[in-house]
Design a protein around this motif. Sequence first.
Motif, PDB file in Angstrom:
ATOM      1  N   LEU A  59      74.383  70.545  28.525  1.00 48.70           N
ATOM      2  CA  LEU A  59      74.281  71.605  27.522  1.00 48.70           C
ATOM      3  C   LEU A  59      75.319  72.704  27.765  1.00 48.70           C
ATOM      4  CD1 LEU A  59      72.825  72.976  25.150  1.00 48.70           C
ATOM      5  CD2 LEU A  59      71.242  73.977  26.823  1.00 48.70           C
ATOM      6  N   LEU A  60      75.492  73.100  29.019  1.00 53.28           N
ATOM      7  CA  LEU A  60      76.465  74.154  29.319  1.00 53.28           C
ATOM      8  C   LEU A  60      77.894  73.685  29.069  1.00 53.28           C
ATOM      9  CD1 LEU A  60      74.890  75.640  32.587  1.00 53.28           C
ATOM     10  CD2 LEU A  60      74.833  76.580  30.281  1.00 53.28           C
ATOM     11  N   VAL A  61      78.202  72.428  29.427  1.00 51.72           N
ATOM     12  CA  VAL A  61      79.540  71.894  29.150  1.00 51.72           C
ATOM     13  C   VAL A  61      79.802  71.878  27.645  1.00 51.72           C
ATOM     14  CG1 VAL A  61      81.003  69.842  29.284  1.00 51.72           C
ATOM     15  CG2 VAL A  61      79.661  70.547  31.262  1.00 51.72           C
ATOM     16  N   LEU A 258      65.299  66.867  24.742  1.00 55.81           N
ATOM     17  CA  LEU A 258      65.524  67.924  23.761  1.00 55.81           C
ATOM     18  C   LEU A 258      66.798  68.710  24.094  1.00 55.81           C
ATOM     19  CD1 LEU A 258      64.452  69.533  21.339  1.00 55.81           C
ATOM     20  CD2 LEU A 258      63.162  70.945  22.955  1.00 55.81           C
ATOM     21  N   ILE A 259      67.034  68.975  25.372  1.00 53.42           N
ATOM     22  CA  ILE A 259      68.238  69.712  25.774  1.00 53.42           C
ATOM     23  C   ILE A 259      69.493  68.905  25.450  1.00 53.42           C
ATOM     24  CG2 ILE A 259      69.482  70.654  27.766  1.00 53.42           C
ATOM     25  CD1 ILE A 259      66.778  71.293  29.033  1.00 53.42           C
ATOM     26  N   ILE A 260      69.464  67.611  25.729  1.00 54.98           N
ATOM     27  CA  ILE A 260      70.619  66.750  25.437  1.00 54.98           C
ATOM     28  C   ILE A 260      70.872  66.692  23.928  1.00 54.98           C
ATOM     29  CG2 ILE A 260      71.474  64.385  25.510  1.00 54.98           C
ATOM     30  CD1 ILE A 260      71.680  65.610  28.172  1.00 54.98           C
ATOM     31  N   SER A 261      69.813  66.635  23.133  1.00 50.97           N
ATOM     32  CA  SER A 261      69.979  66.606  21.680  1.00 50.97           C
ATOM     33  C   SER A 261      70.610  67.890  21.162  1.00 50.97           C
ATOM     34  CB  SER A 261      68.616  66.379  21.009  1.00 50.97           C
ATOM     35  OG  SER A 261      68.069  65.152  21.404  1.00 50.97           O
ATOM     36  N   VAL A 262      70.179  69.036  21.737  1.00 48.35           N
ATOM     37  CA  VAL A 262      70.793  70.306  21.356  1.00 48.35           C
ATOM     38  C   VAL A 262      72.277  70.301  21.710  1.00 48.35           C
ATOM     39  CG1 VAL A 262      70.808  72.785  21.806  1.00 48.35           C
ATOM     40  CG2 VAL A 262      68.641  71.585  21.525  1.00 48.35           C
ATOM     41  N   ALA A 263      72.617  69.752  22.875  1.00 47.02           N
ATOM     42  CA  ALA A 263      74.029  69.661  23.265  1.00 47.02           C
ATOM     43  C   ALA A 263      74.812  68.794  22.290  1.00 47.02           C
ATOM     44  CB  ALA A 263      74.139  69.102  24.687  1.00 47.02           C
ATOM     45  N   ALA A 264      74.229  67.678  21.867  1.00 47.22           N
ATOM     46  CA  ALA A 264      74.898  66.807  20.898  1.00 47.22           C
ATOM     47  C   ALA A 264      75.131  67.534  19.583  1.00 47.22           C
ATOM     48  CB  ALA A 264      74.067  65.545  20.669  1.00 47.22           C
ATOM     49  N   GLY A 265      74.127  68.281  19.137  1.00 51.97           N
ATOM     50  CA  GLY A 265      74.302  69.040  17.904  1.00 51.97           C
ATOM     51  C   GLY A 265      75.397  70.086  18.017  1.00 51.97           C
TER      52      GLY A 265
END
Length: 701
Positions: A59-61, A258-265
């Motif tokens: 997410l940070l990346v 959920l965190i990975i999905s937010v990163a993808a978005g």
Amino acid sequence: MANETQVFDLRQFFSRANLRQLAAPVLVMLVLAMMVLPLPAFLLDFFFTFNLAVSIMVLLVAMYTRKPLDFSAFPTVLLTTTLLRLSLNVASTRIVLLEGHTGPDAAGKVIEAFGHFLVGGNTAVGVVVFVILTVINFVVITKGAGRIAEVGARFTLDAMPGKQMAIDADLNAGLIDDKEAKRRRGEVAQEADFYGAMDGASKFVRGDAMAAIMILLINIVGGLIVGVVQHNMSAARAMENYTLLTIGDGLVAQLPALIISVAAGMVVSRVGDDQDVGSQLIGQMGANPAVLMLTAGILGLLGLIPGMPNLVFLFLAAVFGAGGWYVAKRQRQEAEEAASAEEAGAQPVTTGESGDASWADVTPVDVLGLEVGYRLIPMVDKGQDGELLRRIRGLRKKFAQDVGFLAAPVHIRDNLELRPNAYRITLKGVEAGSGEAYPGMFLAINPGRVSGQLPGAATRDPAFGLPATWIEAGMREQAHAMGYTVVDASTVVATHLNHLILSNSSDLLGRQETQALLDHIAKESPKLVEDLVPKLLPLHVLQRVLQCLLEEGVNIRDMRTIVESLSEHATRSQDPLELAGRVRTALGRAIVQQLFPGNVELQVMALDPGLERILAQAVAAGGADGVLEPSLADNLLRETASAAQRQEDLGLPAVILVPNSLRWLLARFLRRAVPNLRVLANSEVPESRNIRVTAIIGGQG
């Protein structure tokens, strides 16, 4: 001794091995191993924590990347993290069903903490929270990110031809070099691949969300059966134990998902590539002080309403108001500093001279120029009805009729630096040819079959380099009788100019001439031109195709056929050389007719089959710019020049017939060594014409 050698070899191997290359295979193997090997509760805690840490890092990346391609490995990361979560679900399911009857910490402290601390040990609340997280992930974030990736992939693919043409335009304009053009083309292709991969990778997350719900139901039912049947637990106790463990297991897996999905978005929804997400949000949402002030005013009004949480509303109103005041103050300071810098830079610089340089001193370079010495001025003086002026007007008209476009006007001026009888022809400011002419005298040119010598000043014909002699007007008839070609001074200059214009016709066809040619065609066939430029082909590519034809002596009078051929093939290629080859095939009848008028037999040279194979290998290895072995190149040049000379001695045009794939290579390679040679492709010869091979090149080797 052998053991020492073995240890040395192992150290050497590990010292040279790139550990980063081993990280990904080792991680994938560990993930797959977790699906089949039982793990103790401690390792489960470790891997669940590792999974959460990886998701936070991703997410940070994603937030700090400036453009999607900066995180081009994200689709692979998405697959790997999804596989890790599913492996952990399998491993945790095994230990929950095996040890769940022992208590809430059977599957490790992480699952216990998520089951008790986050939902207070209430199974109903846990189920609701888990379902809400899954719905948010599956319905909202993943579905939206997948849709953005799908649309982005489609529009990126649609925009690829335009981006490629823009790169070609910058390359042709000299704004970038070949390396930069290659890098940009690779980036365009990589961008399309990235969005396509993201479109597919988003399906991993959606599948993971569906699998999480199914795993939850299976674990609850399986735990109830295992607890009641195998461990003789009451249904209520079994339901409580196994459901709480299952809820903890589901939550500890769904939170990283959920965190990975937010990163993808965040990755696929980026617009602009000059800032990271945080800087972009703060810079755009907090850049207008009026917005912050209005927000503070609305919050302040709501905070005055009785029954509202007044303290919270008024506090946030004060924060937004202070932010708006600070942004407005900073913008005023920046405006004042910019105005001061502008005033300092606008101070006039005095030179102490009355005549400063201006744009009037910058004169454009003439496309075509003719400079003459002072004795040739009467030939170009309009007041004296100069003969050369009329010849040049006729020359441009004939050029337009024969070649197919109107060349730039010839700008004539005198030049006192030249010798009195000298002239110089310039092309775009560069000298293309020079010579001397003597008004009142005639140039007797020796075509090769004369019966004697003439008295006079020996020289060479400036246009073709044939031996010639300047003679007095009274010897004109005698020179004709001896077989000389006799021309006057103005004809000498006009012929030289005409030869240079024809030889450099491709350089004379600029963007302006190409556009004027299209406008001329559009008067009769507007739809034909409209469908080609700029819909299928940019103007600069059309210009380059026409230049390729002109470089090899092919006129462009039949623009209807040229435009129709380009319209047919432009959708498959934007390469000017390939398109020029297609156009040559379409113009094949006219090209052959120009070389062999009427229906006479085509007497041409050809390549030896063995030489054709060698050249075909060179083209296959290096494309149209294939490099030939030096000795082969020398033999090819020597034999071609000799065969071409024999053709011309027989009164035949020097034409060589080659396969289509070799035509461009040989035309470019032989053009300078054998200027009069014409290279024809097999596909350019009409089926109705008979061919007779008069010489085989390369047959001696």
